[in-house]
Scaffold this active site. Structure first.
Site, PDB file in Angstrom:
ATOM      1  N   HIS A 101       0.828  -1.198   0.000  1.00 11.81           N
ATOM      2  CA  HIS A 101       0.000   0.000   0.000  1.00 11.81           C
ATOM      3  C   HIS A 101       0.869   1.257   0.000  1.00 11.81           C
ATOM      4  CE1 HIS A 101      -3.685   2.302   1.402  1.00 11.81           C
ATOM      5  NE2 HIS A 101      -2.707   3.125   1.775  1.00 11.81           N
ATOM      6  N   GLU A 102       1.888   1.271   0.853  1.00 16.08           N
ATOM      7  CA  GLU A 102       2.746   2.447   0.947  1.00 16.08           C
ATOM      8  C   GLU A 102       3.580   2.639  -0.313  1.00 16.08           C
ATOM      9  OE1 GLU A 102       2.263   4.623   3.059  1.00 16.08           O
ATOM     10  OE2 GLU A 102       1.030   3.453   4.413  1.00 16.08           O
ATOM     11  N   HIS A 128      -5.645   6.811  -2.348  1.00 15.61           N
ATOM     12  CA  HIS A 128      -6.733   5.940  -1.924  1.00 15.61           C
ATOM     13  C   HIS A 128      -7.883   6.099  -2.923  1.00 15.61           C
ATOM     14  CE1 HIS A 128      -4.840   7.071   2.083  1.00 15.61           C
ATOM     15  NE2 HIS A 128      -4.633   5.761   1.986  1.00 15.61           N
ATOM     16  N   TRP A 133     -10.841   6.740  -2.588  1.00 14.53           N
ATOM     17  CA  TRP A 133     -11.839   7.748  -2.195  1.00 14.53           C
ATOM     18  C   TRP A 133     -11.218   9.098  -1.867  1.00 14.53           C
ATOM     19  CZ3 TRP A 133     -10.498   3.449   0.692  1.00 14.53           C
ATOM     20  CH2 TRP A 133      -9.677   3.706   1.802  1.00 14.53           C
ATOM     21  N   PRO A 154     -19.605  10.132   1.725  1.00 10.14           N
ATOM     22  CA  PRO A 154     -18.275   9.560   1.954  1.00 10.14           C
ATOM     23  C   PRO A 154     -17.604   9.015   0.700  1.00 10.14           C
ATOM     24  CG  PRO A 154     -19.922   7.924   2.465  1.00 10.14           C
ATOM     25  CD  PRO A 154     -20.678   9.171   2.074  1.00 10.14           C
ATOM     26  N   ASP A 180     -10.144   8.742  -7.415  1.00 10.65           N
ATOM     27  CA  ASP A 180      -8.685   8.706  -7.266  1.00 10.65           C
ATOM     28  C   ASP A 180      -7.929   9.000  -8.552  1.00 10.65           C
ATOM     29  OD1 ASP A 180      -9.297   6.435  -8.691  1.00 10.65           O
ATOM     30  OD2 ASP A 180      -8.169   5.052  -7.416  1.00 10.65           O
ATOM     31  N   VAL A 189      -8.130   7.492 -11.291  1.00  9.07           N
ATOM     32  CA  VAL A 189      -7.864   6.247 -12.022  1.00  9.07           C
ATOM     33  C   VAL A 189      -9.201   5.739 -12.559  1.00  9.07           C
ATOM     34  CG1 VAL A 189      -7.009   3.887 -11.907  1.00  9.07           C
ATOM     35  CG2 VAL A 189      -5.877   5.685 -10.585  1.00  9.07           C
TER      36      VAL A 189
END
Length: 392
Positions: A208-209, A218, A220, A228, A232, A234
């Site tokens: 993830h990092e 992320h 969202w 909410p 991103d 993409v």
């Protein structure tokens, strides 16, 4: 028929986690709220083509006081192995991806390797252990000590604590452009890999990092309205929300299922990158922003010890045009360190073009010269009309 072979060379801070039932809680906004970018249009991306594989030199800085945070070499090696599996679509748990996304799992083509030479050219294991009280203050920027040149190595720090804010965070390349001394990934010791001090729940945290390090958000992050749900940048990651592992969740844009199994959601069921995320990371790898495009260049891999540099490889370097070995007997390899060019021409001493067979591999053009008579030849970059003499 004369062959003109195109040389294809492949070619903004981040997140944190804390443990919960189904999700990591990201510390990105908290970490970034005081970071100021003066002018984020100062430097343009440099597109220098694409490669099938990128090799990234890595150094782990283990900050410790001889406690459990002084993680073993084995734990680091297993963590790196898991990272490579994830970036090359080799993680065993892709079998659990839901049908809606099974045909869009991407093989990024990035391999992370521990550096074998340090910045001074001395042998290294790629693991740098530092006895320091800063291991208790991993959230503080001052804890990122002994950084190796960030345009040559991916620096990963391991600390005992991130002060309760998160379990890991990374710098986007855009931020690294202006704060290079902070560039890299910070990990809390019990979220590194899945062995030793870490459990299976942490297997994909480093992945993830690394996604953030290569400019992934992320799903969202770009909040739509009051949330909410978010986006991103993409196209093939659906509008989504920070959620757990409800695999048929479609609350943002019914009936479209959200990709909660994406590595960038930070859920404990994350399993995959998408093809769109691959394209975004490849673009990052080919951008000079944050020094990302230098990491995988041939010269840098030589300087970090990941490619052997012996007397048999006599390279010629001119304005970023890199040719080796010289003289060549069977194969000639061409790459660039900066900028881009589209075509490579091989000619004899009189300027006559010579047919040749060439393939692109790992961001380099490999030319078969075994059939050429011994003598002097020219290889040129058509765009800049540069010529380098090669002898066989």
């Amino acid at each position: 028929m004369r062959k003109i072979i195109p040389l294809l060379i492949s070619g903004v801070f981040s997140a944190g986690f804390s443990y919960s039932q189904e999700n990591y809680t990201c510390g990105q906004n908290e970490k970034m709220k005081n970071v100021v970018i003066v002018n984020n249009t100062k430097k343009k991306d440099v597109n220098i083509g694409k490669s099938n594989e990128y090799i990234i030199p890595v150094v782990f800085h283990v900050l410790h006081l001889n406690g459990p945070e002084n993680v073993s070499d084995d734990q680091i090696n297993y963590a790196l192995e898991a990272l490579n599996e994830d970036f090359n679509k080799q993680n065993w748990d892709t079998v659990n991806v839901v049908p809606a996304f099974v045909n869009n799992i991407a093989d990024i083509g990035v391999t992370f390797k521990l550096a074998k030479l340090d910045p001074d050219g001395n042998p290294t294991t790629g693991i740098n252990r530092i006895y320091t009280n800063l291991t208790n203050y991993g959230w503080e920027d001052s804890s990122q000590i002994n950084q190796w040149p960030q345009h040559k190595y991916l620096n990963i720090w391991v600390s005992k604590s991130l002060n309760g804010y998160a379990a890991a965070y990374a710098w986007y390349p855009e931020y690294a452009e202006f704060y290079p001394e902070r560039d890299g990934i910070m990990m809390q010791y019990d979220y590194l890999g899945y062995t030793g001090t870490a459990g299976e729940y942490a297997r994909h945290v480093l992945t993830h990092e690394a996604g953030h390090y290569f400019n992934l958000k992320h799903p969202w992050d770009d909040m739509i309205g009051s949330g909410p749900c978010g986006d991103d940048e993409v196209p093939d990651t659906p509008i989504t929300q920070s959620s757990g592992c409800e695999l048929d969740l479609s609350g943002c844009n019914p009936p479209v299922i959200e990709n909660v199994q994406n590595f960038m959601t930070g859920s404990y069921c994350n399993l995959m990158f998408t093809e769109g995320q691959k394209e975004r990371m490849v673009n990052c790898l080919n951008s000079s922003i944050g020094g990302r495009s230098n990491l995988w260049q041939h010269e840098n891999l030589v300087e970090t010890g990941l490619i052997e540099n012996t007397a048999a490889i006599a390279a010629v370097l001119k304005d970023g045009f890199y040719v080796y070995p010289n003289p060549a007997t069977d194969e000639l390899i061409v790459s660039v360190s900066q900028g881009a060019f589209e075509t490579v021409l091989l000619s004899d001493l009189f300027g006559n073009a010579i047919d040749y067979d060439g393939v692109t591999e790992n961001g380099q053009l490999r030319i078969n010269v075994s059939g050429l008579a011994a003598g002097t030849y020219f290889i040129s970059n058509q765009n800049r009309n540069e010529k380098i003499v090669i002898m066989r």
